[in-house]
Design an enzyme around this catalytic site. Sequence first.
Site, PDB file in Angstrom:
ATOM      1  CG  ASP A 191      -2.014   1.122   1.021  1.00 11.80           C
ATOM      2  OD1 ASP A 191      -2.371   1.423  -0.134  1.00 11.80           O
ATOM      3  OD2 ASP A 191      -2.463   1.675   2.036  1.00 11.80           O
ATOM      4  NE  ARG A 257       4.152  -9.332 -29.354  1.00 12.39           N
ATOM      5  CZ  ARG A 257       3.406  -9.616 -30.422  1.00 12.39           C
ATOM      6  NH1 ARG A 257       2.715  -8.659 -31.014  1.00 12.39           N
ATOM      7  NH2 ARG A 257       3.347 -10.839 -30.881  1.00 12.39           N
TER       8      ARG A 257
END
Length: 336
Positions: A191, A257
Site C-alpha cells: 500500500d 514484444r
Amino acid sequence: MKINEGAISQKESITVEFFYNNTSDRFKIRLLNERVGFDRLIKDPNLHRPGLPLAGFLELFSYNRVQVFGNTEMRYLLNLSLKERTTALENIFKYDIPCLVITNDHPPTPEMSELANKYKIPIFGSTYSSTKAIFLISDFLDDQFAPRLSVHGSLVDVYGVGMLFVGKSGIGKSEVALDLVERGHRLVADDVVILTKKGEGILMGAGTAIVKHFMELRGIGIIDVRSMFGVRAIRFQKRLEVVIELEVWNEQADYTRTGLDGSSTTIIDVEIPHVKLPIIPGKNITVVSEIIALNYLLKHYGYDAAKVLQDRITSKIRQKSDEMNRAVDYFEHDFE
C-alpha cells in the site's frame, strides 16, 4: 513514465539528542561530559576532522558539522602546553559546533571537558577507530538526510530482486504480492512504500513504522503477513530494481514484444527499469513476475536473451545472403 505520487521530503536537521539515542547502542557511543547541548541541531550529513582549526587556521572551518577527534588530533593536543591547548580548544568551541566525537577510546582532557560544559557542547566517545566510526556515523547521517518519496504500491523481494508493483487502485497489486509470498517470496511493504535515495543510483524501499507487514485485501480486510506466513516471508527493506506497472489490457496500447527496447522510469532522479504488464483473463501475473525477475538477473550477469536471439537471426540471414549471392565462375569447371 515518471512516478511522482507523493512529495519528495528531506530532513533539514536532526537534534544531537536524536543522534545520540539512535547511535549510542548501535555504534557504542557514550557521553563523556555533562548532558548539555542536546537540543543543538546537526544540519550537515558530512563529518569534519578539525586538524587545521586546532592549529589556528579557522578561515575554512566547517563548524556546522559533527567534529571528529582521532589519534592525530588528540596527540597534537597532548603535545601542546596547557595554555596552548586551552587556547586551541577555545578557538573552535566558540563556534556553534553540534557535537564532538572522540574515537579510539581516548578520554577528553580536563580542559576539553571544562570548555565543552562551558559552551554547552556534547562530547561523545567511541571505542572504534576513526575510520570505522566515521564510516558508521556518515552512513547513519546520510540515511537521515536522504531524499524520501512515498509511493502507492507493493514492494516484493522476488528471487533477490526488489520489484515494485504500481497501478490504479483496485488493479490487484496486493493480490499479486500475496500470491508471490505464497510461492516463497518476501513482502517488503504494501500500500504505502517509502523510497529513500541512498547514494547516487540506489533506492531503498521500506514500509511505514505503523503498517509494516500488514496488508489490506478487498473483500477480506486486514491480514498480518508476518504472523500468517512467518518471518521468512518478510523483509524490512530492499533495494528497488524493477517497477512493474499493472494495467487493464488496452488494444490501442503499445506493449513491448521483444524486450530489445527496454523502458525505464525516473524516481528521485534514479533510472529504474520499467515493465508495463497488461492484465487479461487467464494470464498468470505471478509467474510472469517471476520470469521478469529471473530475466533481470540474467541481464545483470551479462546474458540478454533478446539480443542473443537477434544476433542469431542476423547471423543466419547474413549466411543465407552469402549463399544466395555466390556466383559460379564460367571457367570453374573448364578442364581444357
